[in-house]
Design a protein around this motif. Structure first.
Motif, PDB file in Angstrom:
ATOM      1  N   VAL A 108      11.020  36.204  49.448  1.00  0.00           N
ATOM      2  CA  VAL A 108      11.723  37.112  48.359  1.00  0.00           C
ATOM      3  C   VAL A 108      10.662  37.878  47.882  1.00  0.00           C
ATOM      4  O   VAL A 108       9.510  37.134  47.482  1.00  0.00           O
ATOM      5  CB  VAL A 108      12.352  35.954  47.454  1.00  0.00           C
ATOM      6  N   TYR A 109      10.863  39.116  47.398  1.00  0.00           N
ATOM      7  CA  TYR A 109       9.896  39.916  46.725  1.00  0.00           C
ATOM      8  C   TYR A 109      10.513  40.362  45.413  1.00  0.00           C
ATOM      9  O   TYR A 109      11.824  40.605  45.236  1.00  0.00           O
ATOM     10  CB  TYR A 109       9.768  41.067  47.560  1.00  0.00           C
ATOM     11  N   LEU A 110       9.957  40.689  44.351  1.00  0.00           N
ATOM     12  CA  LEU A 110      10.289  41.116  42.997  1.00  0.00           C
ATOM     13  C   LEU A 110       9.358  42.495  42.758  1.00  0.00           C
ATOM     14  O   LEU A 110       8.109  42.290  42.440  1.00  0.00           O
ATOM     15  CB  LEU A 110      10.055  40.207  41.988  1.00  0.00           C
ATOM     16  N   ASN A 111       9.759  43.431  42.947  1.00  0.00           N
ATOM     17  CA  ASN A 111       8.930  44.751  42.775  1.00  0.00           C
ATOM     18  C   ASN A 111       7.636  44.586  43.624  1.00  0.00           C
ATOM     19  O   ASN A 111       6.695  45.023  43.232  1.00  0.00           O
ATOM     20  CB  ASN A 111       8.638  44.922  41.220  1.00  0.00           C
ATOM     21  N   ASN A 112       8.017  44.593  44.979  1.00  0.00           N
ATOM     22  CA  ASN A 112       6.764  44.401  45.888  1.00  0.00           C
ATOM     23  C   ASN A 112       5.771  43.187  45.525  1.00  0.00           C
ATOM     24  O   ASN A 112       4.878  42.982  46.284  1.00  0.00           O
ATOM     25  CB  ASN A 112       5.985  45.530  45.796  1.00  0.00           C
ATOM     26  N   ILE A 113       6.286  42.356  44.789  1.00  0.00           N
ATOM     27  CA  ILE A 113       5.284  41.057  44.557  1.00  0.00           C
ATOM     28  C   ILE A 113       6.130  40.058  45.123  1.00  0.00           C
ATOM     29  O   ILE A 113       7.267  39.623  44.909  1.00  0.00           O
ATOM     30  CB  ILE A 113       5.342  40.981  42.948  1.00  0.00           C
ATOM     31  N   PRO A 114       5.405  39.274  46.097  1.00  0.00           N
ATOM     32  CA  PRO A 114       6.254  38.022  46.605  1.00  0.00           C
ATOM     33  C   PRO A 114       6.354  36.896  45.555  1.00  0.00           C
ATOM     34  O   PRO A 114       5.374  36.707  45.068  1.00  0.00           O
ATOM     35  CB  PRO A 114       5.084  37.551  47.671  1.00  0.00           C
ATOM     36  N   LEU A 115       7.528  36.596  45.520  1.00  0.00           N
ATOM     37  CA  LEU A 115       7.986  35.406  44.775  1.00  0.00           C
ATOM     38  C   LEU A 115       7.811  34.129  45.689  1.00  0.00           C
ATOM     39  O   LEU A 115       7.420  33.043  45.366  1.00  0.00           O
ATOM     40  CB  LEU A 115       9.608  35.428  44.359  1.00  0.00           C
ATOM     41  N   THR A 116       7.710  34.644  47.096  1.00  0.00           N
ATOM     42  CA  THR A 116       7.381  33.402  47.990  1.00  0.00           C
ATOM     43  C   THR A 116       6.064  32.933  48.198  1.00  0.00           C
ATOM     44  O   THR A 116       5.193  34.241  48.192  1.00  0.00           O
ATOM     45  CB  THR A 116       7.983  33.946  49.583  1.00  0.00           C
ATOM     46  N   ASP A 117       5.611  31.852  47.966  1.00  0.00           N
ATOM     47  CA  ASP A 117       4.041  31.499  47.956  1.00  0.00           C
ATOM     48  C   ASP A 117       3.613  31.560  49.257  1.00  0.00           C
ATOM     49  O   ASP A 117       4.060  31.869  50.332  1.00  0.00           O
ATOM     50  CB  ASP A 117       3.703  30.419  47.186  1.00  0.00           C
ATOM     51  N   ALA A 118       2.174  31.209  49.245  1.00  0.00           N
ATOM     52  CA  ALA A 118       1.499  30.941  50.307  1.00  0.00           C
ATOM     53  C   ALA A 118       1.827  30.067  51.475  1.00  0.00           C
ATOM     54  O   ALA A 118       1.431  30.137  52.615  1.00  0.00           O
ATOM     55  CB  ALA A 118      -0.240  30.915  50.213  1.00  0.00           C
ATOM     56  N   GLU A 119       2.668  28.992  51.077  1.00  0.00           N
ATOM     57  CA  GLU A 119       3.129  28.182  52.067  1.00  0.00           C
ATOM     58  C   GLU A 119       4.308  28.464  52.541  1.00  0.00           C
ATOM     59  O   GLU A 119       4.851  27.648  53.474  1.00  0.00           O
ATOM     60  CB  GLU A 119       3.072  26.997  51.383  1.00  0.00           C
ATOM     61  N   GLY A 120       5.159  29.491  51.980  1.00  0.00           N
ATOM     62  CA  GLY A 120       6.342  29.642  52.333  1.00  0.00           C
ATOM     63  C   GLY A 120       7.651  29.075  51.554  1.00  0.00           C
ATOM     64  O   GLY A 120       8.739  29.181  52.104  1.00  0.00           O
ATOM     65  N   ILE A 121       7.287  28.480  50.431  1.00  0.00           N
ATOM     66  CA  ILE A 121       8.159  27.930  49.597  1.00  0.00           C
ATOM     67  C   ILE A 121       8.611  29.175  48.279  1.00  0.00           C
ATOM     68  O   ILE A 121       7.317  29.782  47.985  1.00  0.00           O
ATOM     69  CB  ILE A 121       7.780  26.750  48.859  1.00  0.00           C
ATOM     70  N   THR A 122       9.800  29.237  47.934  1.00  0.00           N
ATOM     71  CA  THR A 122       9.950  30.441  46.720  1.00  0.00           C
ATOM     72  C   THR A 122      10.728  29.430  45.884  1.00  0.00           C
ATOM     73  O   THR A 122      11.728  28.680  45.845  1.00  0.00           O
ATOM     74  CB  THR A 122      11.380  31.223  47.733  1.00  0.00           C
ATOM     75  N   LEU A 123      10.075  29.615  44.597  1.00  0.00           N
ATOM     76  CA  LEU A 123      10.573  29.110  43.342  1.00  0.00           C
ATOM     77  C   LEU A 123      10.942  30.156  42.393  1.00  0.00           C
ATOM     78  O   LEU A 123      10.216  31.294  42.207  1.00  0.00           O
ATOM     79  CB  LEU A 123       9.419  28.544  42.635  1.00  0.00           C
ATOM     80  N   MET A 124      12.294  30.239  41.832  1.00  0.00           N
ATOM     81  CA  MET A 124      12.780  31.211  41.198  1.00  0.00           C
ATOM     82  C   MET A 124      13.265  30.794  39.720  1.00  0.00           C
ATOM     83  O   MET A 124      13.952  31.446  39.194  1.00  0.00           O
ATOM     84  CB  MET A 124      13.819  31.936  42.014  1.00  0.00           C
ATOM     85  N   ASP A 125      12.807  29.546  39.499  1.00  0.00           N
ATOM     86  CA  ASP A 125      13.249  29.070  38.084  1.00  0.00           C
ATOM     87  C   ASP A 125      12.862  30.030  36.933  1.00  0.00           C
ATOM     88  O   ASP A 125      13.579  30.109  35.967  1.00  0.00           O
ATOM     89  CB  ASP A 125      12.348  27.828  37.830  1.00  0.00           C
TER      90      ASP A 125
END
Length: 750
Positions: A122-139
């Motif tokens: 998941v990306y927001l304005n080309n910034i990865p929301l998905t971290d370096a382990e592949g987990i996405t936090l969107m809280d």
């Protein structure tokens, strides 16, 4: 009906549509008049959806604002076939399920994770929301500030590296060029829903600026489900020259969501929404404070070569409690993504375009865990009426995770509107884990609740790396008469294990034999913009195989009477076959009529997803062979339909109908003594939503937008999230009665 016959049906439909396109006169549909959707994440010079040889969906303001605008799943689930978004609370625990790919494994409970989102980038304005382990936090994401969403379905490794299930690109709202305005948006709804947002928008000739600040509050429709969030996000864009521009994003959020746990099947069926007592006793919650920032620089060297480079960083402080205890986590994630866009005219009829680049991330995270008990385990007191409190620390782990992907993808545009696309990426993930708590806890059988703390003779420090994860892509696309396209594609992607899978606490050993999951997908489809761009459709048939799926193994004690511990391993595959169709039609499109627009839409998904050679072991003496069974958490049929309208005097509205087929969510019996595999199934349901509003500009400066709506107008019982393979806990219900909302937005343009 087997999958070969389904493909044949798709081919027949495509042939029929192509015949229609051949009959459309060129002078009635001019390409210059088409205002079709443009896709950004592609190596194709022509960004129109017709030229993309894969299933990509894009939704914009109209779809995002059909409901109250707060919940992204309302827009995605109703408008994008093949995706299902869920959330645990108002602002926390969002997960994506794309084409049936679950979210990893859930510890001792099976094949899916109910607590985080994995496999989707998941990306927001080309910034990865998905971290370096592949987990996405969107809280921490304010979905009401999102202006558009782009969804790539299926493995997307050739441009995004470790994206086994797909990619979701989020874009915030953009300032209007040449306009300066300030607006105040208010929203109120059932169960104490309140949201106030102030927005400043400055659109200049060479620069623009947009900032949102707001507060959100919700009392909850069940006990212990209240939520509040404070947020701010800002976007700035600067055109330094005809060749160079810079844009920046900054976001801050502080959200706190109470949890009352998952309902058991019995609770859900008897309408007992009191929740899980263990969650409530532990004052279960999710509190996330975050800062996200990104800086993007674009430079065009010449007509053939340009570069886009983004630097980004995220800092998060989270504290979470649940039935299992309390966890503090402090991750800092940072990195860059840089790509060169290249376009070459090889001849009058041959054009070559490509994207070549790199994405790199690193995350440093410290995670500390505590048990919880009455009055505190160490205090020995009992507070019968109050919440449990934190006890003695039981874990302290510091993890450094690194990932990088080098990617390239090229498209060759050929005569007769044919194009060939080929690409590949090479991805790496490395994890270094350090156990910073040199003690182990054990319970004292003679004193219930007491804990003995003793030295751990072998504190664990370990590392793991996964190299050369190659993700190719090959595709062909053909456009007919500028209005219809057909395509075929092959894509591959990976998902590497996360750090929590690589450690076996009971044995104090690294789980070093885990392999990344692999996803391969074959897809054929067609897209079209017919009848002067009034009718837009997408049709896709796919077969995706996820191999080396991670599952759980239980290890018995010495007497073979109980489970001593469990660990994650690779075992088996999942084969996902499906068909997706979406159609939108502008039945009325007029600037002068009383009814300016009337637009019906419909989309449907058919899924045939099964396990293959897949054995899951839950306890020391019980293993389950899922082979041939339906993949959990995915219904066979999903259907959505709706209607949007806008009148000349400013009245607008919409209605949306959604149907989800029955869904198997557990094969493991609730009672361990039961020797058979039992199937737990959520019933099918239909939901009807509607919204009516009025928009008017007064004296060319003040715009008023008032609206009111209803969700679940038919008072249907359904779950906003179903926990997979985790009996007896199962359901996080949505409100079973209709909920109402209303908003008033005032905007003054200078």
């Amino acid at each position: 009906m087997n999958f070969t016959k389904k493909i044949a049906i798709v081919a027949t439909i495509v042939q029929s549509i192509s015949s229609i396109a051949q009959e459309v006169k060129n002078d009635s549909i001019k390409s210059s008049q088409l205002q079709e959707v443009e896709i950004t994440a592609t190596s194709v010079t022509n960004k129109s959806i017709l030229n993309q040889p894969q299933s990509i969906s894009k939704i914009e303001a109209k779809e995002l604002k059909r409901g109250n605008g707060l919940f992204l799943e309302d827009a995605l689930n109703a408008n994008v076939p093949g995706i299902f978004m869920q959330r645990r609370t108002v602002s926390a625990g969002q997960t994506f399920n794309i084409r049936g790919y679950g979210n990893g494994v859930r510890g001792t409970n099976g094949t899916n994770s109910n607590f985080d989102s994995q496999g989707v980038k998941v990306y927001l304005n080309n910034i990865p929301l998905t971290d370096a382990e592949g987990i996405t936090l969107m809280d921490d994401i304010d979905f009401n500030s999102i202006g558009s969403v782009e969804v790539l379905k299926g493995p997307a490794g050739s441009l995004y590296g470790l994206a086994i299930a797909g990619v979701v690109n989020l874009k915030t709202m953009m300032p209007q060029a040449g306009k300066t305005s300030i607006s105040q948006n208010s929203l109120f709804g059932s169960y104490g829903l309140q949201r106030l947002t102030t927005q400043l928008e400055i659109g200049g000739e060479k620069s623009s600026f947009l900032v949102n600040y707001g507060k959100q509050k919700y009392d909850g429709f069940m006990d212990h489900t209240a939520s509040h969030k404070d947020f701010m996000n800002a976007f700035a864009d600067f055109k330094l020259s005809d060749r160079q521009k810079i844009n920046a994003y900054l976001g801050y959020s502080n959200s706190y969501d109470e949890r009352n746990g998952e309902l058991s099947i019995k609770q859900y069926e008897t309408l007992d929404y009191s929740g899980n007592p263990a969650y409530i006793k532990n004052d279960a919650h999710s509190n996330v404070i975050s800062f996200r920032a990104g800086l993007n620089h674009s430079y065009r060297f010449n007509k053939n070569v340009s570069n886009d480079t983004s630097l980004f960083g995220t800092g998060i402080s989270s504290n979470v409690s649940s039935a299992g205890g309390w966890t503090d986590k402090l991750p800092v994630n940072y990195g860059l993504r840089s790509s060169f866009n290249l376009n070459f005219d090889l001849s009058d009829k041959l054009k070559l375009s490509g994207i070549t680049g790199v994405e790199m991330q690193q995350q440093n995270a410290q995670t500390i865990g505590y048990p919880m008990g009455p009055g505190g385990v160490s205090q020995g007191s009992v507070n019968a009426d109050g919440y449990n409190t934190i006890g003695v620390m039981r874990s302290n782990v510091y993890v450094i995770s690194k990932t990088n992907s080098v990617f390239t993808e090229w498209t060759l545009a050929l005569p007769a509107d044919f194009s060939l696309t080929a690409g590949i990426s090479s991805s790496y993930m490395g994890i270094n884990s350090s156990d910073r708590y040199p003690f182990v806890n054990s319970t004292n059988a003679l004193v219930p609740g007491a804990v003995i703390v003793k030295p751990n003779p072998t504190p664990l420090n370990f590392s793991a790396s996964y190299k050369d994860m190659l993700s190719p892509k090959v595709a062909i696309n053909k456009v007919f008469n500028k209005v219809v396209s057909v395509y075929a594609s092959y894509n591959k992607g990976y998902k590497a294990p996360v750090s929590s899978y690589l450690f076996i606490p009971f044995t104090n050993q690294a789980n070093s034999d885990l392999r990344p999951e692999i996803g391969t997908q074959f897809e054929v489809g067609s897209k079209g913009n017919l009848f002067d761009n009034r009718l837009n459709y997408q049709l896709a048939a796919f077969q995706t195989t996820f191999s080396d799926k991670m599952t759980n193994i239980a290890v018995p004690n010495a007497t073979n009477t109980a489970t001593l511990y469990s660990y994650v391993t690779n075992a088996g595959s999942q084969v996902h076959k499906g068909i997706e169709v979406s159609v939108k039609y502008d039945l009325i499109k007029s600037e002068n009529g009383c009814l300016k627009s009337l637009s019906p839409f419909v989309n449907t998904t058919y899924s045939d997803f099964t396990y293959k050679n897949y054995v899951f072991q839950r306890t020391y003496n019980r293993s389950y062979d899922f082979s041939g069974m339906s993949v959990l958490g995915t219904p066979k049929v999903v259907f959505n339909a709706g209607l949007d309208f806008v009148t000349k005097i400013g009245i607008y509205g919409n209605t949306t109908y959604s149907y989800r087929d029955k869904t198997n969510f557990a094969y493991v019996p609730e009672l361990a003594s039961n020797p058979n595999i039992e199937v737990s199934t959520a019933k099918s349901y239909s939901v009807l939503n509607a919204k009516l509003g009025f928009q008017k500009t007064i004296l060319n400066h003040l715009t008023l937008d008032a609206s009111a709506g209803v969700s679940n107008a038919t008072n249907t019982q359904f779950a906003q999230m179903i926990f997979v393979n985790q009996l007896p806990d199962a359901y996080l219900p949505a409100p079973r009665s209709a909920t109402f909302f209303g908003g008033l937005n005032l905007k003054y343009t200078f």
